[in-house]
Motif scaffolding. Sequence first.
Motif, mmCIF file in Angstrom:
data_model
loop_
_atom_site.group_PDB
_atom_site.id
_atom_site.type_symbol
_atom_site.label_atom_id
_atom_site.label_comp_id
_atom_site.label_asym_id
_atom_site.label_seq_id
_atom_site.Cartn_x
_atom_site.Cartn_y
_atom_site.Cartn_z
ATOM 1 N N VAL A 225 0.825 -1.211 0.000
ATOM 2 C CA VAL A 225 0.000 0.000 0.000
ATOM 3 C C VAL A 225 0.857 1.258 0.000
ATOM 4 C CG1 VAL A 225 -1.700 1.324 1.318
ATOM 5 C CG2 VAL A 225 -1.983 -1.135 1.064
ATOM 6 N N SER A 226 1.898 1.292 0.808
ATOM 7 C CA SER A 226 2.724 2.507 0.890
ATOM 8 C C SER A 226 3.394 2.826 -0.446
ATOM 9 C CB SER A 226 3.760 2.389 2.003
ATOM 10 O OG SER A 226 4.698 1.379 1.713
ATOM 11 N N GLU A 227 3.771 1.802 -1.199
ATOM 12 C CA GLU A 227 4.384 2.040 -2.509
ATOM 13 C C GLU A 227 3.366 2.632 -3.489
ATOM 14 O OE1 GLU A 227 7.788 -1.239 -3.205
ATOM 15 O OE2 GLU A 227 5.789 -2.058 -2.737
ATOM 16 N N VAL A 228 2.151 2.113 -3.461
ATOM 17 C CA VAL A 228 1.118 2.616 -4.372
ATOM 18 C C VAL A 228 0.703 4.028 -3.967
ATOM 19 C CG1 VAL A 228 -1.192 2.214 -5.310
ATOM 20 C CG2 VAL A 228 0.338 0.287 -4.914
ATOM 21 N N GLU A 229 0.659 4.299 -2.675
ATOM 22 C CA GLU A 229 0.305 5.647 -2.212
ATOM 23 C C GLU A 229 1.322 6.689 -2.678
ATOM 24 O OE1 GLU A 229 -2.164 4.771 1.894
ATOM 25 O OE2 GLU A 229 0.010 4.912 2.001
ATOM 26 N N ARG A 230 2.553 6.276 -2.908
ATOM 27 C CA ARG A 230 3.601 7.209 -3.350
ATOM 28 C C ARG A 230 3.593 7.442 -4.862
ATOM 29 N NH1 ARG A 230 6.753 4.280 0.486
ATOM 30 N NH2 ARG A 230 7.722 3.082 -1.173
ATOM 31 N N LEU A 231 2.820 6.660 -5.599
ATOM 32 C CA LEU A 231 2.777 6.843 -7.048
ATOM 33 C C LEU A 231 2.174 8.201 -7.392
ATOM 34 C CD1 LEU A 231 1.510 3.361 -8.275
ATOM 35 C CD2 LEU A 231 3.831 4.267 -8.428
ATOM 36 N N THR A 232 2.770 8.845 -8.355
ATOM 37 C CA THR A 232 2.261 10.136 -8.829
ATOM 38 C C THR A 232 1.395 9.922 -10.065
ATOM 39 O OG1 THR A 232 4.121 10.495 -10.323
ATOM 40 C CG2 THR A 232 4.376 11.268 -8.026
ATOM 41 N N LEU A 233 0.710 10.954 -10.471
ATOM 42 C CA LEU A 233 -0.070 10.884 -11.696
ATOM 43 C C LEU A 233 0.847 10.588 -12.883
ATOM 44 C CD1 LEU A 233 -2.790 11.058 -13.062
ATOM 45 C CD2 LEU A 233 -2.496 13.529 -13.197
ATOM 46 N N GLU A 234 2.023 11.158 -12.874
ATOM 47 C CA GLU A 234 2.995 10.894 -13.944
ATOM 48 C C GLU A 234 3.377 9.412 -13.969
ATOM 49 O OE1 GLU A 234 7.536 12.089 -15.148
ATOM 50 O OE2 GLU A 234 6.314 13.601 -14.163
ATOM 51 N N ASP A 235 3.580 8.810 -12.791
ATOM 52 C CA ASP A 235 3.877 7.376 -12.721
ATOM 53 C C ASP A 235 2.740 6.565 -13.342
ATOM 54 O OD1 ASP A 235 6.274 7.810 -11.272
ATOM 55 O OD2 ASP A 235 5.208 7.698 -9.350
ATOM 56 N N ALA A 236 1.516 6.932 -12.994
ATOM 57 C CA ALA A 236 0.351 6.224 -13.512
ATOM 58 C C ALA A 236 0.242 6.383 -15.026
ATOM 59 C CB ALA A 236 -0.920 6.722 -12.830
ATOM 60 N N GLU A 237 0.525 7.564 -15.534
ATOM 61 C CA GLU A 237 0.479 7.788 -16.974
ATOM 62 C C GLU A 237 1.498 6.903 -17.689
ATOM 63 O OE1 GLU A 237 1.106 12.000 -17.140
ATOM 64 O OE2 GLU A 237 -1.042 12.436 -17.002
ATOM 65 N N LYS A 238 2.665 6.741 -17.106
ATOM 66 C CA LYS A 238 3.688 5.869 -17.697
ATOM 67 C C LYS A 238 3.225 4.420 -17.703
ATOM 68 C CE LYS A 238 7.635 8.719 -16.480
ATOM 69 N NZ LYS A 238 8.795 8.866 -15.585
ATOM 70 N N ARG A 239 2.594 4.004 -16.626
ATOM 71 C CA ARG A 239 2.132 2.611 -16.540
ATOM 72 C C ARG A 239 1.060 2.303 -17.573
ATOM 73 N NH1 ARG A 239 1.891 0.286 -10.429
ATOM 74 N NH2 ARG A 239 4.037 0.774 -9.878
ATOM 75 N N VAL A 240 0.104 3.186 -17.718
ATOM 76 C CA VAL A 240 -0.985 2.899 -18.662
ATOM 77 C C VAL A 240 -0.542 3.031 -20.114
ATOM 78 C CG1 VAL A 240 -2.822 3.458 -17.035
ATOM 79 C CG2 VAL A 240 -1.993 5.215 -18.593
ATOM 80 N N SER A 241 0.567 3.686 -20.350
ATOM 81 C CA SER A 241 1.080 3.799 -21.716
ATOM 82 C C SER A 241 2.340 2.963 -21.911
ATOM 83 C CB SER A 241 1.342 5.265 -22.069
ATOM 84 O OG SER A 241 2.315 5.808 -21.211
ATOM 85 N N SER A 242 2.503 1.923 -21.106
ATOM 86 C CA SER A 242 3.716 1.116 -21.142
ATOM 87 C C SER A 242 3.915 0.375 -22.461
ATOM 88 C CB SER A 242 3.740 0.111 -19.986
ATOM 89 O OG SER A 242 2.695 -0.830 -20.130
ATOM 90 N N ARG A 243 2.872 0.254 -23.274
ATOM 91 C CA ARG A 243 3.017 -0.418 -24.576
ATOM 92 C C ARG A 243 4.041 0.287 -25.451
ATOM 93 N NH1 ARG A 243 -1.214 -3.929 -26.899
ATOM 94 N NH2 ARG A 243 -0.074 -3.426 -28.771
ATOM 95 N N GLU A 244 4.214 1.588 -25.235
ATOM 96 C CA GLU A 244 5.203 2.328 -26.025
ATOM 97 C C GLU A 244 6.606 1.833 -25.719
ATOM 98 O OE1 GLU A 244 4.450 6.434 -25.150
ATOM 99 O OE2 GLU A 244 2.367 6.261 -25.780
ATOM 100 N N THR A 245 6.855 1.459 -24.452
ATOM 101 C CA THR A 245 8.165 0.976 -24.027
ATOM 102 C C THR A 245 8.260 -0.539 -24.125
ATOM 103 O OG1 THR A 245 8.226 2.812 -22.473
ATOM 104 C CG2 THR A 245 9.853 1.097 -22.158
#
Length: 75
Positions: free
Chosen positions: A31-51
């Motif tokens: 939980v603590s790791e997910v709570e530290r995620l930023t919106l930018e982190d989330a944007e990278k995760r959902v667009s990970s197909r590019e990488t």
Amino acid sequence: LRLLTQSDAPQYLELRLEAVRECPEAFLEDVSEVERLTLEDAEKRVSSRETFPESFLLGVFAGSKLVGMANGFRR
């Protein structure tokens, strides 16, 4: 059911945190790791197909609300 995009990042982040809180044993992050995620982190995760073209993140929606998600990887 559709691939998530950067515009889904806020809902992704909210649902991810809810899921990790409710079923922590199903995730590598705590939980603590997910709570530290930023919106930018989330944007990278959902667009990970590019990488990582072999990976994808699907979302299930009830109307416009994200209610479920699943990661997948092609071999």
